[in-house]
Structures are given as structure tokens and as C-alpha cells.
Design a protein around this motif. Structure first.
Motif, PDB file in Angstrom:
ATOM      1  N   SER A 304       0.825  -1.223   0.000  1.00  0.00           N
ATOM      2  CA  SER A 304       0.000   0.000   0.000  1.00  0.00           C
ATOM      3  C   SER A 304       0.849   1.259   0.000  1.00  0.00           C
ATOM      4  N   GLY A 305       1.940   1.210  -0.748  1.00  0.00           N
ATOM      5  CA  GLY A 305       2.812   2.374  -0.882  1.00  0.00           C
ATOM      6  C   GLY A 305       3.869   2.445   0.198  1.00  0.00           C
ATOM      7  N   PHE A 306       4.890   3.240  -0.070  1.00  0.00           N
ATOM      8  CA  PHE A 306       5.970   3.465   0.895  1.00  0.00           C
ATOM      9  C   PHE A 306       5.752   4.848   1.522  1.00  0.00           C
ATOM     10  N   SER A 307       5.096   4.858   2.660  1.00  0.00           N
ATOM     11  CA  SER A 307       4.719   6.125   3.294  1.00  0.00           C
ATOM     12  C   SER A 307       5.948   6.886   3.779  1.00  0.00           C
ATOM     13  N   TYR A 308       5.805   8.219   3.832  1.00  0.00           N
ATOM     14  CA  TYR A 308       6.910   9.088   4.237  1.00  0.00           C
ATOM     15  C   TYR A 308       7.100   9.110   5.756  1.00  0.00           C
ATOM     16  N   ASP A 309       6.134   8.595   6.499  1.00  0.00           N
ATOM     17  CA  ASP A 309       6.258   8.651   7.955  1.00  0.00           C
ATOM     18  C   ASP A 309       7.117   7.515   8.514  1.00  0.00           C
ATOM     19  N   LYS A 310       7.601   6.630   7.639  1.00  0.00           N
ATOM     20  CA  LYS A 310       8.487   5.550   8.068  1.00  0.00           C
ATOM     21  C   LYS A 310       9.870   5.740   7.460  1.00  0.00           C
ATOM     22  N   PRO A 311      10.915   5.399   8.206  1.00  0.00           N
ATOM     23  CA  PRO A 311      12.284   5.548   7.666  1.00  0.00           C
ATOM     24  C   PRO A 311      12.658   4.352   6.789  1.00  0.00           C
ATOM     25  N   TRP A 312      12.058   4.244   5.625  1.00  0.00           N
ATOM     26  CA  TRP A 312      12.336   3.119   4.744  1.00  0.00           C
ATOM     27  C   TRP A 312      13.818   3.068   4.399  1.00  0.00           C
ATOM     28  N   THR A 313      14.397   1.893   4.600  1.00  0.00           N
ATOM     29  CA  THR A 313      15.819   1.700   4.344  1.00  0.00           C
ATOM     30  C   THR A 313      15.996   0.414   3.541  1.00  0.00           C
ATOM     31  N   PHE A 314      16.723   0.540   2.439  1.00  0.00           N
ATOM     32  CA  PHE A 314      16.917  -0.595   1.540  1.00  0.00           C
ATOM     33  C   PHE A 314      18.408  -0.911   1.436  1.00  0.00           C
ATOM     34  N   MET A 315      18.736  -2.174   1.645  1.00  0.00           N
ATOM     35  CA  MET A 315      20.118  -2.650   1.525  1.00  0.00           C
ATOM     36  C   MET A 315      20.267  -3.411   0.209  1.00  0.00           C
TER      37      MET A 315
END
Length: 466
Positions: A304-315
Motif C-alpha cells: 500500500s505504498g511506501f509512506s513518508y512517515d516511516k524511515p524506509w531503508t533498503f540494503m
């Protein structure tokens, strides 16, 4: 008729050209010369043309010459009169000697255009009608059907859905097609029953494949849609990730060893106990920007999307097209690069046990002081290595510079490597078998985690208690 001859070396001897073999011999004899002479002589009229027909044609030409003179075109009249005089001289002077010579030779039955060429047709000064145009053998050759080649064979066309008797017939047709079109082909697969090839020109999209039909041994160029990509995301994995895992994902791809090739793309997270938590998968043709774009678009829909309120981090391991895709689809995400892969590139240029030890300290340091100390040691040992490391943004690979909102200290992408090893026994299976096997392994893993969780007591997971 026309008599063709050519000079031989520098002598006065002339070689008569009566067929294709004589043409080849002509170039073979004169191969060491930069130029040689070819003579065309008009040597009479076919026996089917009687004197009355010839005089009518001659009168026709003279009449046209007079019309041209009345219009003031002296140059045209002169050229026509010269042409007429050559024909008259040939008719009266050379025809007899040509007939005498011809009687001692065999008649040319090769069907060459020049052997059947009629001189009277060539004398027409104006040729405006369609019928006259079609009767002229030289003009007609320019109006030839494009599907007919110079040797009289039909032009080869390869289309989707064509059926061949067997694979050898397909190979023969493909060889003739390549020669006809004038390009080189690279065979990616040349097996007993299958052939796959593409144009040798880089990035040119032309590709061909032939394989046996299901009901018989005939070979065909498949016209059905070709499988390219497949995305798999289970609702149980989605719900578990969103409700119990931090917004951290490792991305990687591993090559499939089955009969159709391709790669398995995966997004792997970490649960509260710091254990692997597979989230989504895709089967694609290769690791490229298009396939990663397909994967991320479907992953975004699944989550359901990558919300801005979470610190999404991709390795990631900086796979081809992955970083560009992340920046386009999830611009708010933080990119991390696997320190182990960075060191693999580092070691290729700068070798030494001390450099390795200080590199690991730089990557794993929790504070700026420890980072600067290890980096300074690298500078003392190898200044070039120090400059090389500074080109990589520190926040991508050094622990002390990570986003503080995400409590995750991973500096490598070992979670993805561990998953690739976990599915190793499925990588040689066909697509459907692989997907079903992956589903089964995930169900068993989730069930074991559930049973293990039910046995826990307290609010903290075992790794935190340790």
C-alpha cells in the motif's frame, strides 16, 4: 544481337563472352590488371525479323529524326543519326561475317538476357507506353518484383508461427536468410531440437527461436506470448511485515538453473527477533532496470505504498538498475550498500591484512571517533585507498552515519545471501515447481515461527533478553 568480347592482358587478342562462365574467366584472367576493355558490337538482326520489318523500323527512326530537327534539337538528331548509321553498317557489313562465325559454333541456350536482345527494340528514341517498357529486357529488370532475388529464387521471409519439417530444415532456411539479408547471427542455443539466435550487432533487438511442437516433430517459430516476469506476494507475509517488522528490506537476485534460465528477485526483512522474514519475490529474465521496476511497482501495491512517515531503508549490492529504480519509485528511501561487496572491490585494488582490518573498523564503528581513527590508519598505509573510500557516501556503508530513526545496525546484505542459500534446492526447478516449492517452504517456516512464539513468555524476544 550483341557480341561481347574483352581484351586479354595487353595483347590484341579478344576473348568472346557467351555465358556466365566466360564472365568469370574474364575477371580471373584480368585479376592483376587495374582496368581492361570490354567491347559490345551489334551484329545483325534475329532471323525472325524480315527485311520488310527492318525497313519499317528504319523509316520510323528517320522520321523521328526529322521531327527532332524541325524542333531545333540538332544534338538529338545527330545522336539518333549516328545510332542509325551504326545499325545500318552492322546490318550490311558485319551481319554476314557474324553468321559465318555463328554457324561453326553451338547456339547459346542459356537463356541469358543479352543472347535474346533485339536491336530494333533498342533503337526506339521514345519509350512512353507501359507495354514498350515491359518488353524492354533492361528496363523490365528494374521493375522486377522485390520478392524475387537476382538468381531467380524467391525472397526468404521468416515470420512467427512458421512450421518446418524438422530442426535441420529450419537451420538451412535460417542460414540462407542470414546470407540473403547480409548480417551475422549469434547462436545462444544450438541444441538437438532447439535453436535460439540473435543479431550479432550489440543492442539490436532482432531475435529468433525455434522449438518442437507439442503434437509432432515439426519445428516452428513460436507466436504465443513469451513468459517474462512473475511477482509473488502472500497476504500472510505482507501482514506480518507491516505489523511486526521494521521498515528495512534487503534486495538481491540469484540466477535460476532450470531449463528456462532467468533470475529470482527477493525482498527480505527482519522480524523482531532479528530473524529472516521473506516478504515478496519475482521471477524475471535478468537483473536490469526494467525487471527491478516491475518488482518495485508490484511491491509498492502490495505494501500500500511506501509512506513518508516511516524511515524506509533498503540494503543492496548496487545491482544493475536497482539504485536508479529505488530513487524513481521510492525517493524518500535511504539506500545502504553492502560493506562486504564494497570490500570485495576494495581488495581488488588494495591488498593487505592491515587494510582489511581497518576497513572493517571503519564500516562497523558506532561513533565518529572510531571511524576517523580507522580511516586515518588506512590513509597512512595507502593514501590512494583512503581517497577511494571517500568517494562512497559514508551514510551508505558506515554504521555511525546511519539514519538514527531506524534501529538497525546491519552493514551487510547477508540476509539476502542467506535466503538465496535457503532456496538453493529450488533454483534448478521449472517455474511452476519453483513457485509451489517456495510457497511450501514459507508455510512450514511460518508455522514453526508461530509454534516457537507461543512458547515464549514475557514481552521481550530472546535476542533482546540476551
Amino acid at each position: 544481337m550483341l557480341k561481347i568480347s574483352c581484351s586479354v592482358d595487353d595483347s590484341e587478342v579478344l576473348m568472346n563472352i557467351t555465358g556466365d562462365n566466360d564472365v568469370l574467366n574474364m575477371f580471373s584472367i584480368n585479376k592483376n590488371r587495374t582496368e581492361f576493355e570490354v567491347f559490345l558490337e551489334l551484329c545483325g538482326v534475329d532471323k525472325g525479323v524480315n527485311e520488310g520489318e527492318y525497313s519499317e523500323n528504319k523509316a520510323e527512326i528517320e522520321e523521328e529524326g526529322e521531327d527532332s530537327e524541325n524542333e531545333g534539337s540538332e544534338e538529338v538528331e545527330g545522336s539518333e543519326n549516328e545510332e542509325l548509321s551504326q545499325i545500318e553498317g552492322t546490318e550490311s557489313g558485319e551481319s554476314e561475317s557474324w553468321d559465318e562465325k555463328k554457324s561453326g559454333e553451338k547456339s547459346d541456350e542459356t537463356g541469358d538476357e543479352l543472347s535474346n536482345y533485339i536491336s530494333d527494340d533498342h533503337c526506339e528514341s521514345k519509350n512512353e507506353s507501359d507495354s514498350d517498357f515491359e518488353d524492354d529486357p533492361f528496363q523490365g529488370s528494374l521493375n522486377r518484383d522485390a520478392s524475387v532475388l537476382a538468381d531467380g529464387k524467391e525472397k526468404i521471409k521468416l515470420e512467427k508461427g512458421m512450421v518446418f519439417v524438422n530442426i535441420n530444415a529450419f537451420r538451412k532456411t535460417l542460414k540462407e536468410f542470414v546470407i540473403q539479408e547480409g548480417f551475422k547471427i549469434m547462436r545462444m542455443r544450438n541444441e538437438k531440437t532447439r535453436v535460439t539466435g540473435h543479431c550479432s550487432v550489440k543492442d539490436y533487438p532482432w531475435r529468433i527461436h525455434a522449438s518442437p511442437l507439442a503434437d509432432d516433430e515439426s519445428e516452428s517459430i513460436p507466436h504465443a506470448p513469451v513468459f517474462k516476469r512473475f511477482f509473488l506476494g502472500l497476504s500472510a507475509l505482507r501482514d506480518g511485515f507491516l505489523e511486526g517488522c521494521s521498515p528495512f528490506l534487503g534486495f538481491d537476485g540469484c540466477h535460476l538453473k532450470g531449463p528456462f534460465g532467468g533470475v529470482l528477485l527477493a525482498a527480505i526483512g527482519l522480524d523482531g527477533n532479528n530473524g529472516l522474514f521473506p516478504v515478496a519475490f519475482a521471477i524475471a529474465e535478468s537483473e536490469c532496470k526494467e525487471s527491478w521496476g516491475f518488482f518495485f511497482e508490484n511491491l509498492s501495491i502490495m505494501l500500500s505504498g511506501f509512506s513518508y512517515d516511516k524511515p524506509w531503508t533498503f540494503m543492496s549490492d548496487k545491482q544493475k538498475g536497482l539504485v536508479e529504480t529505488i530513487n524513481e519509485i521510492v525517493p524518500n528511501a535511504v539506500n545502504r550498500r553492502c560493506a562486504r561487496h564494497i570490500y570485495a572491490n576494495f581488495r581488488g585494488q588494495f591488498v593487505g591484512a592491515a587494510l582489511k582490518r581497518y576497513f572493517l573498523q571503519v564500516a562497523r564503528s558506532y561513533n565518529v571517533a572510531g571511524f576517523n581513527f580507522a580511516l586515518h590508519k588506512i590513509k597512512e598505509l595507502k593514501p590512494v585507498a583512503y581517497d577511494w573510500l571517500l568517494k562512497i557516501p559514508v551514510e551508505m556503508w558506515s554504521r555511525h552515519a546511519f539514519d538514527e530513526r531506524l534501529k538497525n545496525h546491519h552493514v551487510t546484505n547477508n540476509i539476502s545471501e542467506s535466503f538465496n542459500h535457503w532456496v538453493g534446492d529450488l533454483r534448478s526447478k521449472p517455474v511452476l515447481t519453483l513457485v509451489d516449492g517456495l510457497r511450501t517452504k514459507l508455510m512450514c517456516r511460518l508455522q514453526k515461527r508461530k509454534l516457537k512464539g507461543l512458547k515464549m513468555s514475557g514481552d521481550l524476544v530472546p535476542n533482546v533478553v540476551k
